[in-house]
Design a protein around this motif. Structure first.
Motif, PDB file in Angstrom:
ATOM      1  N   ARG A 186      75.755 -17.644  26.455  1.00 21.80           N
ATOM      2  CA  ARG A 186      74.891 -17.954  27.596  1.00 21.80           C
ATOM      3  C   ARG A 186      73.582 -17.175  27.512  1.00 21.80           C
ATOM      4  NH1 ARG A 186      79.967 -18.560  30.468  1.00 21.80           N
ATOM      5  NH2 ARG A 186      80.125 -16.307  30.768  1.00 21.80           N
TER       6      ARG A 186
ATOM      7  N   TYR B 148      71.274 -18.975  25.082  1.00 20.53           N
ATOM      8  CA  TYR B 148      70.789 -20.239  25.639  1.00 20.53           C
ATOM      9  C   TYR B 148      69.770 -19.981  26.753  1.00 20.53           C
ATOM     10  CZ  TYR B 148      74.850 -22.276  23.224  1.00 20.53           C
ATOM     11  OH  TYR B 148      75.767 -22.660  22.280  1.00 20.53           O
ATOM     12  N   ARG B 149      70.054 -19.007  27.606  1.00 16.54           N
ATOM     13  CA  ARG B 149      69.125 -18.703  28.697  1.00 16.54           C
ATOM     14  C   ARG B 149      67.805 -18.152  28.172  1.00 16.54           C
ATOM     15  NH1 ARG B 149      74.036 -16.164  32.260  1.00 16.54           N
ATOM     16  NH2 ARG B 149      74.506 -18.032  33.483  1.00 16.54           N
TER      17      ARG B 149
ATOM     18  N   ILE C 147      65.802 -21.080  27.057  1.00 13.69           N
ATOM     19  CA  ILE C 147      65.274 -21.793  28.225  1.00 13.69           C
ATOM     20  C   ILE C 147      64.075 -21.056  28.808  1.00 13.69           C
ATOM     21  CG2 ILE C 147      65.811 -22.475  30.595  1.00 13.69           C
ATOM     22  CD1 ILE C 147      68.718 -22.967  29.587  1.00 13.69           C
TER      23      ILE C 147
ATOM     24  N   ASP D   6      60.006 -21.888  29.911  1.00  9.34           N
ATOM     25  CA  ASP D   6      59.329 -21.608  31.182  1.00  9.34           C
ATOM     26  C   ASP D   6      57.924 -21.069  30.955  1.00  9.34           C
ATOM     27  OD1 ASP D   6      61.610 -22.406  32.504  1.00  9.34           O
ATOM     28  OD2 ASP D   6      62.388 -20.366  32.758  1.00  9.34           O
TER      29      ASP D   6
ATOM     30  N   VAL E  95      64.467 -26.666  24.412  1.00  5.98           N
ATOM     31  CA  VAL E  95      64.922 -26.187  25.715  1.00  5.98           C
ATOM     32  C   VAL E  95      65.984 -27.124  26.283  1.00  5.98           C
ATOM     33  CG1 VAL E  95      64.209 -25.801  28.107  1.00  5.98           C
ATOM     34  CG2 VAL E  95      62.803 -24.930  26.227  1.00  5.98           C
ATOM     35  N   ALA E  96      65.786 -28.426  26.105  1.00  3.02           N
ATOM     36  CA  ALA E  96      66.768 -29.398  26.590  1.00  3.02           C
ATOM     37  C   ALA E  96      68.115 -29.194  25.901  1.00  3.02           C
ATOM     38  CB  ALA E  96      66.257 -30.814  26.358  1.00  3.02           C
TER      39      ALA E  96
ATOM     40  N   ARG F 114      69.707 -26.164  27.478  1.00  3.55           N
ATOM     41  CA  ARG F 114      70.226 -26.463  28.819  1.00  3.55           C
ATOM     42  C   ARG F 114      71.551 -27.217  28.741  1.00  3.55           C
ATOM     43  NH1 ARG F 114      66.718 -25.273  32.803  1.00  3.55           N
ATOM     44  NH2 ARG F 114      64.467 -25.266  32.339  1.00  3.55           N
ATOM     45  N   GLU F 115      71.619 -28.177  27.848  1.00  2.89           N
ATOM     46  CA  GLU F 115      72.844 -28.969  27.706  1.00  2.89           C
ATOM     47  C   GLU F 115      74.022 -28.082  27.311  1.00  2.89           C
ATOM     48  OE1 GLU F 115      74.531 -32.851  25.204  1.00  2.89           O
ATOM     49  OE2 GLU F 115      72.487 -32.106  24.867  1.00  2.89           O
TER      50      GLU F 115
ATOM     51  N   LEU G   6      74.225 -24.792  27.734  1.00  2.00           N
ATOM     52  CA  LEU G   6      74.498 -23.837  28.805  1.00  2.00           C
ATOM     53  C   LEU G   6      75.335 -24.478  29.904  1.00  2.00           C
ATOM     54  CD1 LEU G   6      74.106 -21.083  30.141  1.00  2.00           C
ATOM     55  CD2 LEU G   6      71.935 -21.936  31.080  1.00  2.00           C
ATOM     56  N   GLU G   7      74.993 -25.698  30.278  1.00  2.00           N
ATOM     57  CA  GLU G   7      75.735 -26.383  31.329  1.00  2.00           C
ATOM     58  C   GLU G   7      77.195 -26.584  30.948  1.00  2.00           C
ATOM     59  OE1 GLU G   7      73.555 -29.947  31.993  1.00  2.00           O
ATOM     60  OE2 GLU G   7      71.872 -28.929  32.992  1.00  2.00           O
TER      61      GLU G   7
ATOM     62  N   ALA H 149      78.786 -23.078  31.599  1.00  2.00           N
ATOM     63  CA  ALA H 149      78.226 -22.314  32.718  1.00  2.00           C
ATOM     64  C   ALA H 149      79.290 -21.588  33.533  1.00  2.00           C
ATOM     65  CB  ALA H 149      77.413 -23.233  33.621  1.00  2.00           C
TER      66      ALA H 149
END
Length: 323
Positions: A138, A141-142, A145, A149, A161-162, A165-166, A168-169, A172
């Motif tokens: 995590r 991945y964060r 991301i 930003d 980034v996408a 996010r995928e 990480l979700e 999560a």
């Protein structure tokens, strides 16, 4: 007035031992003794750094793209150790690309390099995921991301980034660490050129609700010879968290010193006015803003904290396990 903490604060330029040192040998004798004509195309720091990374016959891959492809293949085949080496090299070469883009002042090259660096972070997270290190995955991945930003309109970076996010979700809610574990925690922040900043938070035995914070902060760079180096800063203090926030005064408006290290910062500090907007003052705030997340902010000026040139503790740190 700066607190005199000779045992706590370091502000010197030192060689930075990046994780790739064990993987990538030093330049060969031939490379070191090349003639000026042979070296004419490698005068920039970026080229010198890249040559350092690629020197030697044990380098597992030669380009960022090949490292990425080989790393993914190794991970899919279950060769996790090989994958770790490959994605670390992928990351280093992506950062060399970013340095080159900065030197050439090319927006297109900079966008490509940012995307490659973010994707390398994603791949490093994938390795941690394979190892079952959920919080570490995590964190990577964060971090990827967060890079997005900083450049919200960069479409190329947005793809990486996408992907982050995928992933990480999908994890999560896997074994999320809430609050501070009984044994303490290490929060880390990925910088550049293999450097990390870290904040260790550990309970003080026999003192309920009191923690010791040890912070190691860094400003990484590549010198004129293509070698990684860094300016450093360190902090050590005992603190209490009030509503998830601990504050460490590195200076005092009264001019008083904090005494011997570690700094005693167990008393609640509510009034920040003596620090905010004062270039000669420094108070560092640690906030547990979300599970596995620590935000660090300087009130006053980082230059007054006693750290090395350009070193700041500020940023978002993520909980990570292991060394």
């Amino acid at each position: 007035m700066n607190i005199k903490l000779s045992a706590v604060l370091a502000a010197s330029v030192v060689s930075l031992a990046v994780p790739l040192v064990a993987v990538l040998p030093s330049p060969s004798a031939d490379a070191q003794t090349a003639t000026p004509a042979q070296q004419s195309h490698t005068d920039s720091r970026a080229e010198l750094y890249r040559r350092q990374l690629l020197a030697g016959k044990d380098v597992p891959c030669r380009t960022n793209a090949s490292c990425a492809a080989l790393g993914v293949a190794a991970l899919e085949a279950g060769r996790v150790e090989d994958a770790q080496t490959l994605v670390a090299t992928e990351s280093a070469l992506a950062e060399a690309n970013a340095l080159q883009a900065d030197e050439s002042d090319s927006p297109k090259a900079a966008s490509s390099a940012r995307s490659r660096m973010a994707m390398a972070l994603v791949h490093q997270g994938d390795v941690q995921l394979k190892l079952g290190a959920w919080s570490n995955a995590r964190a990577y991945y964060r971090t990827a991301i967060a890079r997005g930003d900083d450049y919200p309109h960069d479409a190329l970076l947005g793809r990486a980034v996408a992907a982050a996010r995928e992933r990480l979700e999908s994890i999560a809610h896997k074994e999320v660490v809430t609050g501070l574990p009984a044994e303490g925690a290490r929060f880390r922040r990925h910088m550049f050129f293999g450097a990390w900043e870290s904040v260790d938070v550990k309970p003080v035995k026999g003192r309920h609700g009191v923690y010791r914070i040890d912070g190691d902060f860094v400003y990484p760079m590549i010198d004129a010879h293509g070698e990684p180096s860094a300016n450093l800063g360190e902090l050590s203090a005992t603190v209490r968290f009030f509503d998830g926030v601990a504050r460490v005064p590195m200076t005092h408006p009264s001019g008083a010193t904090s005494g011997a290290a570690p700094i005693d910062a167990t008393t609640k500090i509510s009034n920040l006015a003596p620090y905010d907007q004062h270039d000669d003052q420094c108070l560092i705030e640690f906030s547990l803003v979300a599970p596995e997340t620590l935000d660090v902010r300087t009130h006053g000026s980082p230059q007054a904290c006693g750290f090395g040139h350009n070193v700041s503790a500020d940023g978002r740190y993520f909980l990570m396990t292991g060394s």
